[in-house]
Design a protein around this motif. Structure first.
Motif, PDB file in Angstrom:
ATOM      1  N   GLY A 154       5.351   3.586   2.335  1.00  0.00           N
ATOM      2  CA  GLY A 154       3.968   3.225   2.620  1.00  0.00           C
ATOM      3  C   GLY A 154       3.921   2.082   3.612  1.00  0.00           C
ATOM      4  O   GLY A 154       4.663   2.086   4.595  1.00  0.00           O
TER       5      GLY A 154
ATOM      6  N   THR B 176       0.680   5.806  -0.869  1.00  0.00           N
ATOM      7  CA  THR B 176      -0.095   6.993  -1.173  1.00  0.00           C
ATOM      8  C   THR B 176       0.412   7.540  -2.488  1.00  0.00           C
ATOM      9  O   THR B 176       1.618   7.795  -2.625  1.00  0.00           O
ATOM     10  CB  THR B 176       0.077   8.047  -0.063  1.00  0.00           C
ATOM     11  OG1 THR B 176      -0.330   7.462   1.176  1.00  0.00           O
ATOM     12  CG2 THR B 176      -0.758   9.286  -0.343  1.00  0.00           C
ATOM     13  N   GLU B 177      -0.482   7.665  -3.472  1.00  0.00           N
ATOM     14  CA  GLU B 177      -0.059   8.140  -4.780  1.00  0.00           C
ATOM     15  C   GLU B 177       0.662   9.467  -4.633  1.00  0.00           C
ATOM     16  O   GLU B 177       0.170  10.384  -3.965  1.00  0.00           O
ATOM     17  CB  GLU B 177      -1.252   8.263  -5.727  1.00  0.00           C
ATOM     18  CG  GLU B 177      -1.748   6.918  -6.206  1.00  0.00           C
ATOM     19  CD  GLU B 177      -2.838   7.004  -7.264  1.00  0.00           C
ATOM     20  OE1 GLU B 177      -3.236   5.946  -7.750  1.00  0.00           O
ATOM     21  OE2 GLU B 177      -3.295   8.112  -7.597  1.00  0.00           O
TER      22      GLU B 177
ATOM     23  N   TYR C 235       0.846  -1.201   0.000  1.00  0.00           N
ATOM     24  CA  TYR C 235       0.000   0.000   0.000  1.00  0.00           C
ATOM     25  C   TYR C 235       0.874   1.241   0.000  1.00  0.00           C
ATOM     26  O   TYR C 235       1.863   1.319   0.726  1.00  0.00           O
ATOM     27  CB  TYR C 235      -0.884   0.034   1.254  1.00  0.00           C
ATOM     28  CG  TYR C 235      -1.971  -1.000   1.265  1.00  0.00           C
ATOM     29  CD1 TYR C 235      -3.209  -0.733   0.699  1.00  0.00           C
ATOM     30  CD2 TYR C 235      -1.762  -2.254   1.831  1.00  0.00           C
ATOM     31  CE1 TYR C 235      -4.211  -1.683   0.703  1.00  0.00           C
ATOM     32  CE2 TYR C 235      -2.752  -3.210   1.847  1.00  0.00           C
ATOM     33  CZ  TYR C 235      -3.978  -2.922   1.280  1.00  0.00           C
ATOM     34  OH  TYR C 235      -4.965  -3.866   1.278  1.00  0.00           O
TER      35      TYR C 235
ATOM     36  N   GLU D 120     -12.307   3.920   0.024  1.00  0.00           N
ATOM     37  CA  GLU D 120     -11.592   5.133  -0.333  1.00  0.00           C
ATOM     38  C   GLU D 120     -10.715   5.544   0.835  1.00  0.00           C
ATOM     39  O   GLU D 120     -11.214   5.921   1.885  1.00  0.00           O
ATOM     40  CB  GLU D 120     -12.570   6.237  -0.705  1.00  0.00           C
ATOM     41  CG  GLU D 120     -13.315   5.938  -1.998  1.00  0.00           C
ATOM     42  CD  GLU D 120     -14.132   7.104  -2.489  1.00  0.00           C
ATOM     43  OE1 GLU D 120     -13.803   8.250  -2.125  1.00  0.00           O
ATOM     44  OE2 GLU D 120     -15.095   6.864  -3.218  1.00  0.00           O
ATOM     45  N   THR D 121      -9.428   5.402   0.651  1.00  0.00           N
ATOM     46  CA  THR D 121      -8.456   5.775   1.671  1.00  0.00           C
ATOM     47  C   THR D 121      -7.309   6.493   0.996  1.00  0.00           C
ATOM     48  O   THR D 121      -7.184   6.464  -0.228  1.00  0.00           O
ATOM     49  CB  THR D 121      -7.899   4.535   2.397  1.00  0.00           C
ATOM     50  OG1 THR D 121      -7.186   3.745   1.439  1.00  0.00           O
ATOM     51  CG2 THR D 121      -8.995   3.703   3.027  1.00  0.00           C
ATOM     52  N   LYS D 122      -6.462   7.132   1.784  1.00  0.00           N
ATOM     53  CA  LYS D 122      -5.288   7.777   1.198  1.00  0.00           C
ATOM     54  C   LYS D 122      -4.326   6.739   0.650  1.00  0.00           C
ATOM     55  O   LYS D 122      -3.727   6.913  -0.397  1.00  0.00           O
ATOM     56  CB  LYS D 122      -4.578   8.642   2.245  1.00  0.00           C
ATOM     57  CG  LYS D 122      -5.286   9.919   2.549  1.00  0.00           C
ATOM     58  CD  LYS D 122      -4.457  10.755   3.489  1.00  0.00           C
ATOM     59  CE  LYS D 122      -5.140  12.083   3.736  1.00  0.00           C
ATOM     60  NZ  LYS D 122      -4.355  12.957   4.598  1.00  0.00           N
ATOM     61  N   GLU D 123      -4.142   5.645   1.396  1.00  0.00           N
ATOM     62  CA  GLU D 123      -3.243   4.584   0.944  1.00  0.00           C
ATOM     63  C   GLU D 123      -4.016   3.625   0.045  1.00  0.00           C
ATOM     64  O   GLU D 123      -5.148   3.252   0.353  1.00  0.00           O
ATOM     65  CB  GLU D 123      -2.660   3.838   2.137  1.00  0.00           C
ATOM     66  CG  GLU D 123      -1.704   4.705   2.929  1.00  0.00           C
ATOM     67  CD  GLU D 123      -1.032   3.955   4.051  1.00  0.00           C
ATOM     68  OE1 GLU D 123      -1.590   2.953   4.529  1.00  0.00           O
ATOM     69  OE2 GLU D 123       0.062   4.376   4.455  1.00  0.00           O
ATOM     70  N   GLN D 124      -3.383   3.255  -1.055  1.00  0.00           N
ATOM     71  CA  GLN D 124      -4.051   2.405  -2.034  1.00  0.00           C
ATOM     72  C   GLN D 124      -3.192   1.196  -2.353  1.00  0.00           C
ATOM     73  O   GLN D 124      -1.963   1.275  -2.350  1.00  0.00           O
ATOM     74  CB  GLN D 124      -4.318   3.229  -3.296  1.00  0.00           C
ATOM     75  CG  GLN D 124      -5.225   4.392  -2.984  1.00  0.00           C
ATOM     76  CD  GLN D 124      -5.101   5.511  -3.991  1.00  0.00           C
ATOM     77  OE1 GLN D 124      -4.291   5.473  -4.889  1.00  0.00           O
ATOM     78  NE2 GLN D 124      -5.929   6.518  -3.821  1.00  0.00           N
TER      79      GLN D 124
ATOM     80  N   LYS E  60       3.515   9.893  -3.078  1.00  0.00           N
ATOM     81  CA  LYS E  60       4.434   9.911  -1.935  1.00  0.00           C
ATOM     82  C   LYS E  60       5.738   9.178  -2.245  1.00  0.00           C
ATOM     83  O   LYS E  60       6.786   9.542  -1.733  1.00  0.00           O
ATOM     84  CB  LYS E  60       3.758   9.297  -0.715  1.00  0.00           C
ATOM     85  CG  LYS E  60       4.529   9.493   0.570  1.00  0.00           C
ATOM     86  CD  LYS E  60       3.744   9.001   1.764  1.00  0.00           C
ATOM     87  CE  LYS E  60       4.562   9.162   3.045  1.00  0.00           C
ATOM     88  NZ  LYS E  60       3.864   8.612   4.199  1.00  0.00           N
TER      89      LYS E  60
END
Length: 116
Positions: A105, A10-11, A8, A73-77, A13
């Motif tokens: 991440g 964060t886009e 996971y 829907e979360t910040k980390e994907q 980051k």
């Protein structure tokens, strides 16, 4: 025993394509994958397309409902995974800590359920 290492991030980051850091980041992934293959623990690994390409399917009253986007829907994907064959959880955690995205991440490690 097989363990799935879910990667996971964060886009934006982690190092982005086109930056000097991205080449080293991808080299770190190649080195990690080679280590896993050399040690005989690599079963499979893949990266996923960006979350904007995700679709979510659910069945409501016998009818499939399809929504654009991820389930949560979360910040980390979820960006990818490694499926590893390790002797135990401790070994799987050692490998997970070496996955390059762990620096930016998180890596979730889960044992694969065995149906007998």
């Amino acid at each position: 025993m097989q363990f799935l290492c879910l990667i996971y991030g964060t886009e934006g980051k982690d190092p982005q394509p086109g930056t000097p850091e991205f080449g080293a980041y991808m080299q770190d992934y190649e080195t990690f994958s080679a280590l896993c293959a050399q040690n005989g623990v690599l079963v499979n690994a893949n990266a996923l397309e960006p979350v904007a390409t995700a679709s979510t399917v659910t069945m409501e009253n016998g009818k499939a409902e399809i929504m654009d986007g991820p389930f949560a829907e979360t910040k980390e994907q979820l960006g990818g995974y490694y499926l590893l064959e390790c002797k135990d959880l401790d070994e799987a955690l050692e490998y997970a800590a070496k996955i390059p995205t762990a620096r930016y991440g998180r890596v979730e490690v889960r044992p694969i359920m065995v149906f007998e």
